[in-house]
Design a protein around this motif. Structure first.
Motif, PDB file in Angstrom:
ATOM      1  N   ALA A  87      42.911  30.686  51.266  1.00  0.00           N
ATOM      2  CA  ALA A  87      43.214  29.692  50.237  1.00  0.00           C
ATOM      3  C   ALA A  87      44.498  30.051  49.500  1.00  0.00           C
ATOM      4  N   VAL A  88      44.623  31.305  49.091  1.00  0.00           N
ATOM      5  CA  VAL A  88      45.780  31.733  48.300  1.00  0.00           C
ATOM      6  C   VAL A  88      47.074  31.595  49.090  1.00  0.00           C
ATOM      7  N   ARG A  89      47.018  31.823  50.380  1.00  0.00           N
ATOM      8  CA  ARG A  89      48.234  31.738  51.192  1.00  0.00           C
ATOM      9  C   ARG A  89      48.787  30.311  51.255  1.00  0.00           C
ATOM     10  N   HIS A  90      47.991  29.312  50.879  1.00  0.00           N
ATOM     11  CA  HIS A  90      48.512  27.950  50.800  1.00  0.00           C
ATOM     12  C   HIS A  90      49.491  27.792  49.643  1.00  0.00           C
ATOM     13  N   ALA A  91      49.305  28.572  48.578  1.00  0.00           N
ATOM     14  CA  ALA A  91      50.179  28.483  47.402  1.00  0.00           C
ATOM     15  C   ALA A  91      50.136  29.804  46.648  1.00  0.00           C
ATOM     16  N   PRO A  92      50.709  30.875  47.217  1.00  0.00           N
ATOM     17  CA  PRO A  92      50.594  32.198  46.592  1.00  0.00           C
ATOM     18  C   PRO A  92      51.241  32.272  45.214  1.00  0.00           C
ATOM     19  N   GLU A  93      52.213  31.404  44.939  1.00  0.00           N
ATOM     20  CA  GLU A  93      52.862  31.417  43.627  1.00  0.00           C
ATOM     21  C   GLU A  93      51.941  30.915  42.531  1.00  0.00           C
ATOM     22  N   GLN A  94      50.825  30.276  42.908  1.00  0.00           N
ATOM     23  CA  GLN A  94      49.906  29.731  41.915  1.00  0.00           C
ATOM     24  C   GLN A  94      48.688  30.616  41.683  1.00  0.00           C
ATOM     25  N   TYR A  95      48.688  31.806  42.235  1.00  0.00           N
ATOM     26  CA  TYR A  95      47.552  32.715  42.083  1.00  0.00           C
ATOM     27  C   TYR A  95      47.756  33.629  40.877  1.00  0.00           C
ATOM     28  N   MET A  96      46.678  34.161  40.326  1.00  0.00           N
ATOM     29  CA  MET A  96      46.722  34.974  39.110  1.00  0.00           C
ATOM     30  C   MET A  96      47.070  36.429  39.439  1.00  0.00           C
ATOM     31  N   TRP A  97      48.315  36.663  39.808  1.00  0.00           N
ATOM     32  CA  TRP A  97      48.751  38.010  40.147  1.00  0.00           C
ATOM     33  C   TRP A  97      48.904  38.880  38.913  1.00  0.00           C
ATOM     34  N   LEU A  98      48.876  38.294  37.719  1.00  0.00           N
ATOM     35  CA  LEU A  98      48.970  39.087  36.490  1.00  0.00           C
ATOM     36  C   LEU A  98      47.741  39.959  36.282  1.00  0.00           C
ATOM     37  N   HIS A  99      46.651  39.644  36.974  1.00  0.00           N
ATOM     38  CA  HIS A  99      45.447  40.460  36.920  1.00  0.00           C
ATOM     39  C   HIS A  99      45.622  41.666  37.846  1.00  0.00           C
ATOM     40  N   TYR A 102      32.040  29.538  41.536  1.00  0.00           N
ATOM     41  CA  TYR A 102      31.945  30.996  41.503  1.00  0.00           C
ATOM     42  C   TYR A 102      33.212  31.599  42.114  1.00  0.00           C
ATOM     43  N   ALA A 103      33.873  32.467  41.355  1.00  0.00           N
ATOM     44  CA  ALA A 103      35.112  33.101  41.821  1.00  0.00           C
ATOM     45  C   ALA A 103      34.935  34.615  41.829  1.00  0.00           C
ATOM     46  N   PRO A 104      34.758  35.229  43.011  1.00  0.00           N
ATOM     47  CA  PRO A 104      34.474  36.667  43.093  1.00  0.00           C
ATOM     48  C   PRO A 104      35.708  37.526  43.340  1.00  0.00           C
ATOM     49  N   ASP A 105      36.909  36.986  43.115  1.00  0.00           N
ATOM     50  CA  ASP A 105      38.118  37.650  43.598  1.00  0.00           C
ATOM     51  C   ASP A 105      38.787  38.575  42.592  1.00  0.00           C
ATOM     52  N   HIS A 106      38.242  38.735  41.381  1.00  0.00           N
ATOM     53  CA  HIS A 106      38.799  39.714  40.457  1.00  0.00           C
ATOM     54  C   HIS A 106      38.212  41.094  40.732  1.00  0.00           C
ATOM     55  N   ASP A 107      38.880  42.105  40.190  1.00  0.00           N
ATOM     56  CA  ASP A 107      38.404  43.481  40.325  1.00  0.00           C
ATOM     57  C   ASP A 107      37.467  43.769  39.154  1.00  0.00           C
ATOM     58  N   TYR A 108      36.167  43.898  39.441  1.00  0.00           N
ATOM     59  CA  TYR A 108      35.168  44.134  38.399  1.00  0.00           C
ATOM     60  C   TYR A 108      34.676  45.580  38.385  1.00  0.00           C
ATOM     61  N   GLY A 109      35.432  46.464  39.016  1.00  0.00           N
ATOM     62  CA  GLY A 109      35.055  47.865  39.016  1.00  0.00           C
ATOM     63  C   GLY A 109      34.149  48.233  40.183  1.00  0.00           C
ATOM     64  N   ARG A 110      33.547  49.411  40.102  1.00  0.00           N
ATOM     65  CA  ARG A 110      32.739  49.923  41.212  1.00  0.00           C
ATOM     66  C   ARG A 110      31.337  49.331  41.271  1.00  0.00           C
ATOM     67  N   HIS A 111      30.841  48.869  40.120  1.00  0.00           N
ATOM     68  CA  HIS A 111      29.462  48.397  40.089  1.00  0.00           C
ATOM     69  C   HIS A 111      29.275  47.210  41.027  1.00  0.00           C
ATOM     70  N   ALA A 112      28.298  47.310  41.911  1.00  0.00           N
ATOM     71  CA  ALA A 112      27.948  46.234  42.851  1.00  0.00           C
ATOM     72  C   ALA A 112      29.159  45.776  43.655  1.00  0.00           C
ATOM     73  N   SER A 113      30.019  46.732  44.016  1.00  0.00           N
ATOM     74  CA  SER A 113      31.214  46.405  44.791  1.00  0.00           C
ATOM     75  C   SER A 113      31.291  47.283  46.032  1.00  0.00           C
ATOM     76  N   VAL A 114      32.036  46.798  47.018  1.00  0.00           N
ATOM     77  CA  VAL A 114      32.356  47.582  48.210  1.00  0.00           C
ATOM     78  C   VAL A 114      33.866  47.499  48.416  1.00  0.00           C
ATOM     79  N   PHE A 115      34.407  48.439  49.165  1.00  0.00           N
ATOM     80  CA  PHE A 115      35.846  48.455  49.427  1.00  0.00           C
ATOM     81  C   PHE A 115      36.121  47.836  50.794  1.00  0.00           C
ATOM     82  N   VAL A 116      36.782  46.701  50.787  1.00  0.00           N
ATOM     83  CA  VAL A 116      37.082  45.965  52.016  1.00  0.00           C
ATOM     84  C   VAL A 116      38.504  45.417  51.932  1.00  0.00           C
TER      85      VAL A 116
END
Length: 306
Positions: free
Chosen positions: A280-292, A199-213
């Motif tokens: 996790a991402v800070r271990h290899a930030p160049e390998q993260y999906m920043w295009l999203h 399960y990967a919850p790290d994309h922006d899925y809009g306001r529905h069922a989300s909080v700002f943190v």
């Protein structure tokens, strides 16, 4: 997904309209027969080419990096951007590796850290919520974990039936089955059955069922609350899980079960899940999906970030 709904190789998929997809998959199958280092060499160059051609994605990635890493200089962020696109190119080959490589070849390039946490959960009959994130190596994350313990993946079905067939069966190469990302009941069922659920919850899925943190350098990043909902399933442990590339192959990191999670407070729990992903991402930030456009949703009254 039930057996009746599994993507099947039907005669209609051989229609000429789908020949380009079959051709592309065939080329990918041939390319991943090459030695791994050759594939990575080609991937880095393909990524640099993509950076020149996909200008809109380049702009999104550059802006995402500006928002996430305000502490870096513009030169440092540009260097990170180039390495990120090189990783995008490598990811194309890594999809083929995950879908087409035999187990023996996959095992030869993978190393595992924290396998004992999986064995402990299995011994206690616990479901495992694998708290992961969208590294560009995400296809290999599921494939490698499946070689430790076949699990269940959460995914978005492809609208193209040929690509859906290839995606589904490729992702189940070493795993059990997939559930649609909207099928919460299916996810809960997998956890109750003692399965591992990616399960990967790290994309922006809009306001529905989300909080700002907070997430990286952004204080108010829209973050879904579903992670904690799944973590509350009876007899379930939450294990951080991600896969990164190094000069020798791939390292599958499986963390210890999160303590005092979930708390029942949506803001606190979303903040905690973001902290796990960020670490996790800070271990290899160049390998993260920043295009999203990870930070596209903003609170009311705030100007757009992209």
């Amino acid at each position: 997904m039930s057996a009746e709904r599994l993507p099947r190789l039907e005669p209609r998929l051989l229609h000429p309209r789908y020949w380009p997809q079959w051709f592309g998959l065939g080329v990918l199958w041939l390319l991943v027969l090459l030695p791994w280092r050759w594939q990575m060499w080609l991937g880095r160059r393909l990524g640099r080419l993509a950076m020149r051609l996909l200008k809109s994605r380049e702009r999104i990635a550059r802006r995402s990096l500006e928002l996430a890493f305000p502490e870096l200089s513009s030169t440092e962020r540009e260097q990170l951007l180039v390495r990120n696109f090189e990783s995008v190119g490598c990811a194309i080959f890594e999809v083929g590796m995950a879908w087409f490589w035999p187990d023996w070849r996959m095992r030869a390039l993978m190393r595992i850290e924290g396998e004992e946490h999986v064995h402990a959960a299995v011994e206690q009959g616990q479901g495992m919520l694998l708290l992961s994130c969208h590294f560009l190596t995400l296809e290999l994350n599921a494939r490698c974990f499946g070689l430790v313990r076949p699990g269940v993946g959460v995914y978005r079905p492809n609208t193209n039936p040929v690509l859906e067939y290839a995606q589904y069966h490729g992702r189940c190469k070493s795993n059990k089955y997939l559930v649609d990302r909207t099928d919460v009941k299916g996810m809960i069922k997998a956890l109750r059955n003692g399965d591992a659920l990616w399960y990967a919850p790290d994309h922006d899925y809009g306001r529905h069922a989300s909080v700002f943190v907070p997430f990286f350098g952004v204080e108010q990043a829209a973050t879904i609350t579903g992670t904690a909902t799944l973590a509350r399933v009876k007899n379930t442990v939450t294990l951080p899980c991600y896969n990164i590339r190094d000069e020798h192959g791939y390292v599958l990191h499986i963390g210890a079960p999160l303590e005092d999670y979930p708390t029942g407070d949506d803001v606190a729990d979303a903040t905690r899940s973001n902290q796990v992903v960020e670490a996790a991402v800070r271990h290899a930030p160049e390998q993260y999906m920043w295009l999203h456009r990870r930070f596209k949703t903003v609170p009311e009254g705030m100007p757009p970030r992209y």
